[in-house]
Design an enzyme around this catalytic site. Sequence first.
Site, PDB file in Angstrom:
ATOM      1  N   LYS A 152      -6.693   1.036   4.647  1.00  0.00           N
ATOM      2  CA  LYS A 152      -5.284   1.122   4.268  1.00  0.00           C
ATOM      3  C   LYS A 152      -4.741  -0.290   4.073  1.00  0.00           C
ATOM      4  CE  LYS A 152      -0.967   3.240   5.971  1.00  0.00           C
ATOM      5  NZ  LYS A 152      -0.354   3.952   7.120  1.00  0.00           N
TER       6      LYS A 152
ATOM      7  N   HIS B 114      -1.491  -1.127   3.594  1.00  0.00           N
ATOM      8  CA  HIS B 114      -0.080  -1.264   3.933  1.00  0.00           C
ATOM      9  C   HIS B 114       0.133  -0.746   5.350  1.00  0.00           C
ATOM     10  CE1 HIS B 114      -0.513   2.847   2.396  1.00  0.00           C
ATOM     11  NE2 HIS B 114       0.516   3.157   3.164  1.00  0.00           N
TER      12      HIS B 114
END
Length: 232
Positions: free
Chosen positions: A109, A111
Amino acid sequence: MVMAGAADEPLAQAFVKFCVEAGALKFGEFKTKAGRLSPYFFNAGLFDDGAKLGRLAAFYARALLDSGIAFDMIFGPAYKGIPLGAAVAIELARLGRNVPFAYNRKEAKDHGEGGTLVGAPLQGRVLIVDDVMSAGTAARESIALIRAAGATPSAVAIALDRQEKATEPGPDGVVRDVDHSAVQYVQRQLGLQVCSIAKLDDLLQYLSAQAGGEVAAHRDRVLAYRARYGVN
């Protein structure tokens, strides 16, 4: 209270019966990852409602507690290992054994908190929870993640040990059968303990205890498959 199986019924036999009744263990002709035509197929994705998943977790928890395997936390490898690991952690906590739980993403991921790991920090002795072990690939990937985080992979818990020969590519790149199963590889080569709720031998025992007819035909096909691809 959901019981894993009747008090006078062996855990493995109760589990096989549950899998058949839940539709997660099917008979017919199924192509495996190794390209073999298997007379049976186990699909943990078919424990597809709360009651089934809860009972499945009860079987895992009871098998783990009976095994005496020591662990400090649970890791569920993506994807099937995520709900399995979470459900087992919940059931263990219900039984008074509360341990941290973590899982991984297939893709990092970029973010928010970022990274590939979610949940509790990986530390101490880590138990990997998954459904089956075909080639040991998922276990090796989980082991690498756990070690990279500074923790110790200690054991793997699976639902069903198929007790069949693994396949590996040779020096020429051709994939061939080898004389050990994926479970044996994880035990002998990677040094991890393996806890399985049931094995192929337990499935054969279940089939042998049933009446004749179609069930007998299933038993004969599974026996033939075991004779061709099985390991001791």
